[in-house]
Design a protein around this motif. Sequence first.
Motif, PDB file in Angstrom:
ATOM      1  N   TRP A  81      33.643  21.155  82.942  1.00  0.00           N
ATOM      2  CA  TRP A  81      33.096  22.065  81.948  1.00  0.00           C
ATOM      3  C   TRP A  81      32.119  21.353  81.037  1.00  0.00           C
ATOM      4  O   TRP A  81      31.126  21.949  80.589  1.00  0.00           O
ATOM      5  CB  TRP A  81      34.211  22.732  81.129  1.00  0.00           C
ATOM      6  N   TYR A  82      32.379  20.087  80.768  1.00  0.00           N
ATOM      7  CA  TYR A  82      31.518  19.351  79.851  1.00  0.00           C
ATOM      8  C   TYR A  82      30.169  19.038  80.477  1.00  0.00           C
ATOM      9  O   TYR A  82      29.149  18.969  79.782  1.00  0.00           O
ATOM     10  CB  TYR A  82      32.212  18.060  79.413  1.00  0.00           C
ATOM     11  N   GLU A  83      30.128  18.873  81.791  1.00  0.00           N
ATOM     12  CA  GLU A  83      28.853  18.691  82.481  1.00  0.00           C
ATOM     13  C   GLU A  83      27.980  19.930  82.285  1.00  0.00           C
ATOM     14  O   GLU A  83      26.768  19.825  82.044  1.00  0.00           O
ATOM     15  CB  GLU A  83      29.082  18.448  83.969  1.00  0.00           C
ATOM     16  N   ILE A  84      28.580  21.111  82.389  1.00  0.00           N
ATOM     17  CA  ILE A  84      27.833  22.352  82.205  1.00  0.00           C
ATOM     18  C   ILE A  84      27.423  22.515  80.745  1.00  0.00           C
ATOM     19  O   ILE A  84      26.284  22.907  80.439  1.00  0.00           O
ATOM     20  CB  ILE A  84      28.665  23.559  82.670  1.00  0.00           C
ATOM     21  N   ARG A 124      38.773  26.145  78.570  1.00  0.00           N
ATOM     22  CA  ARG A 124      39.941  26.881  79.065  1.00  0.00           C
ATOM     23  C   ARG A 124      39.695  27.517  80.425  1.00  0.00           C
ATOM     24  O   ARG A 124      40.598  27.546  81.271  1.00  0.00           O
ATOM     25  CB  ARG A 124      40.326  27.961  78.053  1.00  0.00           C
ATOM     26  N   TYR A 125      38.461  28.014  80.656  1.00  0.00           N
ATOM     27  CA  TYR A 125      38.223  28.834  81.835  1.00  0.00           C
ATOM     28  C   TYR A 125      37.285  28.221  82.868  1.00  0.00           C
ATOM     29  O   TYR A 125      37.094  28.801  83.934  1.00  0.00           O
ATOM     30  CB  TYR A 125      37.699  30.207  81.416  1.00  0.00           C
ATOM     31  N   LEU A 126      36.716  27.053  82.587  1.00  0.00           N
ATOM     32  CA  LEU A 126      35.857  26.403  83.571  1.00  0.00           C
ATOM     33  C   LEU A 126      36.490  25.072  83.958  1.00  0.00           C
ATOM     34  O   LEU A 126      36.031  24.000  83.590  1.00  0.00           O
ATOM     35  CB  LEU A 126      34.443  26.192  82.998  1.00  0.00           C
ATOM     36  N   ASP A 127      37.560  25.176  84.734  1.00  0.00           N
ATOM     37  CA  ASP A 127      38.316  23.990  85.127  1.00  0.00           C
ATOM     38  C   ASP A 127      37.817  23.387  86.433  1.00  0.00           C
ATOM     39  O   ASP A 127      38.383  22.416  86.930  1.00  0.00           O
ATOM     40  CB  ASP A 127      39.803  24.330  85.256  1.00  0.00           C
ATOM     41  N   GLY A 128      36.757  23.954  87.014  1.00  0.00           N
ATOM     42  CA  GLY A 128      36.215  23.429  88.268  1.00  0.00           C
ATOM     43  C   GLY A 128      35.236  24.422  88.854  1.00  0.00           C
ATOM     44  O   GLY A 128      34.883  25.430  88.235  1.00  0.00           O
ATOM     45  N   ARG A 210      40.080  32.660  87.889  1.00  0.00           N
ATOM     46  CA  ARG A 210      40.553  31.860  89.020  1.00  0.00           C
ATOM     47  C   ARG A 210      39.425  31.648  90.028  1.00  0.00           C
ATOM     48  O   ARG A 210      39.301  30.567  90.612  1.00  0.00           O
ATOM     49  CB  ARG A 210      41.739  32.551  89.677  1.00  0.00           C
ATOM     50  N   HIS A 211      38.601  32.667  90.214  1.00  0.00           N
ATOM     51  CA  HIS A 211      37.522  32.574  91.195  1.00  0.00           C
ATOM     52  C   HIS A 211      36.135  32.837  90.612  1.00  0.00           C
ATOM     53  O   HIS A 211      35.142  32.689  91.332  1.00  0.00           O
ATOM     54  CB  HIS A 211      37.757  33.587  92.329  1.00  0.00           C
ATOM     55  N   ALA A 254      21.799  24.108  87.108  1.00  0.00           N
ATOM     56  CA  ALA A 254      23.116  24.708  86.901  1.00  0.00           C
ATOM     57  C   ALA A 254      23.736  25.153  88.220  1.00  0.00           C
ATOM     58  O   ALA A 254      24.929  24.938  88.465  1.00  0.00           O
ATOM     59  CB  ALA A 254      23.005  25.893  85.946  1.00  0.00           C
ATOM     60  N   LEU A 255      22.932  25.764  89.096  1.00  0.00           N
ATOM     61  CA  LEU A 255      23.456  26.210  90.385  1.00  0.00           C
ATOM     62  C   LEU A 255      23.894  25.029  91.237  1.00  0.00           C
ATOM     63  O   LEU A 255      24.891  25.112  91.977  1.00  0.00           O
ATOM     64  CB  LEU A 255      22.407  27.040  91.122  1.00  0.00           C
ATOM     65  N   ASP A 256      23.174  23.932  91.160  1.00  0.00           N
ATOM     66  CA  ASP A 256      23.589  22.733  91.888  1.00  0.00           C
ATOM     67  C   ASP A 256      24.941  22.233  91.389  1.00  0.00           C
ATOM     68  O   ASP A 256      25.780  21.775  92.170  1.00  0.00           O
ATOM     69  CB  ASP A 256      22.544  21.628  91.738  1.00  0.00           C
ATOM     70  N   LEU A 257      25.160  22.323  90.076  1.00  0.00           N
ATOM     71  CA  LEU A 257      26.428  21.859  89.509  1.00  0.00           C
ATOM     72  C   LEU A 257      27.564  22.834  89.816  1.00  0.00           C
ATOM     73  O   LEU A 257      28.648  22.432  90.226  1.00  0.00           O
ATOM     74  CB  LEU A 257      26.287  21.674  87.995  1.00  0.00           C
ATOM     75  N   PHE A 258      27.312  24.121  89.625  1.00  0.00           N
ATOM     76  CA  PHE A 258      28.344  25.133  89.891  1.00  0.00           C
ATOM     77  C   PHE A 258      28.676  25.219  91.379  1.00  0.00           C
ATOM     78  O   PHE A 258      29.824  25.427  91.758  1.00  0.00           O
ATOM     79  CB  PHE A 258      27.879  26.510  89.402  1.00  0.00           C
TER      80      PHE A 258
END
Length: 325
Positions: A81-84, A124-128, A210-211, A254-258
Amino acid sequence: MLRKKFKLNEQTDPEAPEANYHPKEFSLSQFANEPKTQIYQNNKSNDQQQIATSYSVPYSNLPKSDHHHEPSAASTMVPFWYEIYRLEVELCESLKQIPLPADVAAVYNPIEYACELHQAYMQRYLDGHKPVLFLGMNPGPWGMCQTGIPFGYVPAVRDWLQLQGKVLKPIGELQARPVDGLNCTRGEQSGQRWWGLYQELCGTPEVFFRHCFVYNICPLAFFHSSGRNITPADLKGAPKLRMQEVCTQYLKIALDLFNPTVVVSVGRYTEDRVKALVRQQLVDPTRVRLLCMPHPSPRSLNNTNWNEKAKLWIEENGLMPFLCG
């Protein structure tokens, strides 16, 4: 790092009162980070000095990113999440270099003044990585401008997403667009529709996230001196083109990271930004599914009964398993 400066010649707004006239050209950098009065508090008054002194920390103490997307010792030491979040901060810094026309009297940066709530959302919601990434345009005045969260309708943020945090006053706050944080009593219909739909479909935010994740391609809000909302789509000429260029470049990063398998543009503006990446061969539509769903804003044409239309769209495009599984 994307750093550009552009010069424009724009006329002053003939409709604005004389007292509210601004120079023909200014840069977003004039809204530099400065501590302001705390406007939402849920703690004792002795916390205020700590909040004021930490207001600039997200901008001054962030590790720098090289955007090469290769694993490194630095990147493995921070959560995803911190990268984003770091990328959002860099995007804000780049957007500050773009001069805007005089009818833009105020620029709100909720990534900055609502950083506590925004970071709570991310943490809380961007765990990966998430299979489905919903792309919004930019903050709304009674939503993300109040809470730092996309489509951030206050009751949904507080009661469904179960998020709390302090929000400070934005630089150059307009009387017509006050920021009251979680104390805001005005409702943003887009956010009410958006999170209301997923509360109905998912039950709990944990099922939705979750997804899925929701991310805005532009983190800033723009206002006329009257308080009228000026979206990135409303801008004209060179400012619009330059902002699109910067936001599209950062969207690629961002798309590359996500690294999602499905990208859902919420509205045509964000769809156009994704299509620009496809035209530049920076996004391969054979490797990621690209969709566009109707925006929940009441300003959108033919947007009555959005809830039922959105549920039908989700079913027809096969996204229901991501929301109910």
